[in-house]
Design a protein around this motif. Structure first.
Motif, short mmCIF file in Angstrom:
data_model
loop_
_atom_site.label_atom_id
_atom_site.label_comp_id
_atom_site.label_asym_id
_atom_site.label_seq_id
_atom_site.Cartn_x
_atom_site.Cartn_y
_atom_site.Cartn_z
N GLY A 1 0.79 -1.23 0.00
CA GLY A 1 0.00 0.00 0.00
C GLY A 1 0.81 1.27 0.00
N GLY A 2 2.01 1.23 -0.63
CA GLY A 2 2.84 2.42 -0.68
C GLY A 2 2.18 3.58 -1.38
N ASP A 3 1.47 3.31 -2.48
CA ASP A 3 0.80 4.38 -3.22
C ASP A 3 -0.28 5.04 -2.37
N SER A 4 -1.01 4.22 -1.61
CA SER A 4 -2.05 4.78 -0.75
C SER A 4 -1.45 5.66 0.33
N MET A 5 -0.30 5.27 0.85
CA MET A 5 0.37 6.10 1.86
C MET A 5 0.81 7.43 1.26
N ASN A 6 1.30 7.40 0.03
CA ASN A 6 1.71 8.63 -0.64
C ASN A 6 0.53 9.57 -0.86
N ASP A 7 -0.64 9.00 -1.11
CA ASP A 7 -1.83 9.83 -1.32
C ASP A 7 -2.15 10.66 -0.09
N PHE A 8 -1.77 10.16 1.08
CA PHE A 8 -2.03 10.87 2.33
C PHE A 8 -0.79 11.62 2.84
N GLY A 9 0.25 11.68 2.00
CA GLY A 9 1.44 12.46 2.35
C GLY A 9 2.44 11.74 3.23
N TYR A 10 2.44 10.38 3.23
CA TYR A 10 3.38 9.63 4.05
C TYR A 10 4.33 8.83 3.16
N ASP A 11 5.56 8.74 3.61
CA ASP A 11 6.57 7.99 2.88
C ASP A 11 6.39 6.50 3.15
N ALA A 12 6.51 5.70 2.08
CA ALA A 12 6.37 4.25 2.24
C ALA A 12 7.60 3.63 2.90
N HIS A 13 8.71 4.36 2.94
CA HIS A 13 9.92 3.87 3.61
C HIS A 13 9.93 4.45 5.03
N VAL A 14 9.58 3.63 6.00
CA VAL A 14 9.34 4.10 7.36
C VAL A 14 10.51 3.74 8.27
N PHE A 15 10.90 4.70 9.11
CA PHE A 15 11.95 4.48 10.11
C PHE A 15 11.29 4.45 11.49
N PRO A 16 11.24 3.27 12.14
CA PRO A 16 10.60 3.17 13.46
C PRO A 16 11.27 4.09 14.47
N ALA A 17 10.45 4.65 15.37
CA ALA A 17 10.99 5.54 16.41
C ALA A 17 10.01 5.63 17.56
N LEU A 18 10.55 5.69 18.78
CA LEU A 18 9.73 5.88 19.98
C LEU A 18 10.49 6.75 20.97
N ASP A 19 9.76 7.60 21.68
CA ASP A 19 10.37 8.42 22.72
C ASP A 19 10.57 7.61 23.99
N THR A 20 11.54 8.02 24.79
CA THR A 20 11.80 7.35 26.07
C THR A 20 10.58 7.44 26.98
N GLU A 21 9.86 8.54 26.90
CA GLU A 21 8.68 8.73 27.74
C GLU A 21 7.64 7.63 27.52
N PHE A 22 7.57 7.12 26.29
CA PHE A 22 6.61 6.06 25.98
C PHE A 22 6.87 4.83 26.84
N PHE A 23 8.12 4.47 27.04
CA PHE A 23 8.44 3.27 27.80
C PHE A 23 8.12 3.45 29.28
N TYR A 24 8.30 4.66 29.80
CA TYR A 24 7.88 4.91 31.19
C TYR A 24 6.37 4.74 31.33
N GLN A 25 5.64 5.26 30.36
CA GLN A 25 4.19 5.12 30.38
C GLN A 25 3.78 3.65 30.25
N LEU A 26 4.55 2.90 29.45
CA LEU A 26 4.26 1.48 29.28
C LEU A 26 4.42 0.72 30.59
N ILE A 27 5.49 1.00 31.33
CA ILE A 27 5.71 0.33 32.61
C ILE A 27 4.56 0.63 33.56
N ILE A 28 4.09 1.87 33.59
CA ILE A 28 2.95 2.22 34.45
C ILE A 28 1.72 1.43 34.04
#
Length: 407
Positions: free
Chosen positions: A351-378
């Protein structure tokens, strides 16, 4: 109280196969949630940066009448003063003044509406990195007279190629219909397919000559050092230039503001739903443990273990299982995110073309903030407490005299 921690730890390993199974279930389930969340967060972050840098910028300045009518004659007054003020602001990274004209693009076989952007190539490339989007041809280099850059979608629909000739028709500042021949010097590829079909780019000097006046600036796009700086600069400019409309990125694209503010919360909700499903496994495991230890629990209560200690023991056992699984998921998740954050994941096959239609790149680089993991532990701790309540309730309902007689 220390003895309760030790007993609880030993209890979960009395049946290692069952304990390892529920730990593995929690770890795999949470890892999947973390990885999917990192993909979604990476896609959202990339989409946000792309739209800010390549499309809407942090701040846009217009003549208020231009936003109502889209008529080129409604230009920004005192552009020299605006530019000088921008040059003096260290928070401003770059800016670009544009001439915007609504017109028609014509070839031998097709005619369609278009928005003509008259740009200063150097200013535009430093502001939006537009030169980096050129897929075929060059950035106003090989064509000397009336070069034009068009989008890939538009080129495909109108069967245009590098060095193809086309005609632009529009009204000049006096209201007269003007036509001029242009030659394609470059074809750009954007993540926004609507932009590819609608927007064409010419030299500001060429369009100004055809409009019949000195350079007309209808829009100034500004990139600042960050989001906080953009709010500060916008406020200062509203005070200094009250006759102009100064809009920040969240006013230009309210949907982008919604995604920016609620994106992390939505991703956390996804993980919470996964934890909710996994909590049923924890409840089931602890119930089995309570039923298997009915006689043992009865004896402990008979010799003086109070209900609080029984509840604490069940809670600790549940927490141990949940936290071991959670920390395993976090470590595996961090390793996976670190690995793919360098190379990215190509989703063009799904679905790369569909992602482009909404302005997103089909080549995705995963990322998460440190704060997310603190929230996950809670969230994991909360899920463990909730999962322990029913098994602990069943244990507390046991009658010691009856429980010790059970085989």
């Amino acid at each position: 109280m220390k003895i309760i921690f030790i007993i609880s730890w030993r209890n979960i390993w009395r049946n290692p196969v069952r304990s390892l199974t529920i730990i593995a279930s929690v770890a795999v389930g949470l890892w999947a949630g973390i990885f999917v969340t990192s993909l979604s967060n990476g896609m959202i972050s990339q989409g946000f940066e792309t739209r800010i840098q390549n499309q809407i910028s942090h701040i846009q300045i217009h003549n208020p009448d231009f936003l109502k009518d889209k008529n080129t004659k409604f230009a920004i007054s005192d552009t020299r003063e605006v530019f000088e003020t921008l040059d003096d602001k260290k928070e401003v990274v770059s800016y670009s003044g544009r001439t915007l004209v609504e017109g028609m693009i014509q070839t031998a076989s097709m005619t369609r509406g278009t928005t003509i952007y008259g740009i200063d190539p150097l200013r535009e490339s430093s502001t939006t990195r537009f030169d980096a989007t050129i897929e075929e041809g060059d950035y106003f280099e090989s064509i000397e007279r009336n070069p034009i850059i068009i989008g890939r979608k538009l080129a495909d629909k109108m069967k245009l190629e590098y060095r193809s000739r086309l005609v632009l028709t529009f009204q000049d500042l006096s209201g007269n219909i003007t036509s001029a021949s242009f030659r394609v010097t470059g074809i750009y590829k954007s993540l926004n397919t609507m932009m590819e079909e609608q927007n064409v780019y010419v030299l500001q000097s060429d369009i100004s000559r055809l409009l019949g006046n000195d350079p007309v600036i209808n829009e100034i796009a500004i990139i600042t050092a960050g989001l906080e700086e953009s709010s500060m600069i916008a406020g200062e400019f509203r005070d200094k230039f009250p006759d102009l409309t100064i809009r920040e990125w969240m006013e230009i694209a309210p949907d982008l503001m919604y995604i920016h503010e609620s994106g992390s919360l939505l991703l956390l909700v996804i993980v919470a739903i996964i934890l909710f499903a996994l909590s049923f496994g924890l409840v089931n495991t602890m119930l089995m443990s309570v039923f298997e230890r009915t006689r043992e629990l009865g004896m402990l209560m008979s010799v003086g273990m109070n209900k609080l200690k029984v509840f604490t023991m069940i809670l600790l056992e549940t927490s141990y299982l949940a936290l071991i699984g959670a920390f395993s998921a976090i470590w595996i998740g961090l390793g996976t995110i670190t690995l793919f954050s360098r190379t990215g994941i190509d989703l063009s096959a799904v679905g790369g073309d569909s992602m482009n239609d909404f302005g997103y790149d089909a080549h995705v680089f995963p990322a998460l903030d440190t704060e997310f993991f603190y929230q996950l532990i809670i969230l994991v701790i909360v899920a463990a407490i909730l999962s322990a309540i029913y098994p602990a309730y069943k244990a507390l309902k046991l009658k010691p005299a009856e429980a010790v007689r059970k085989e």
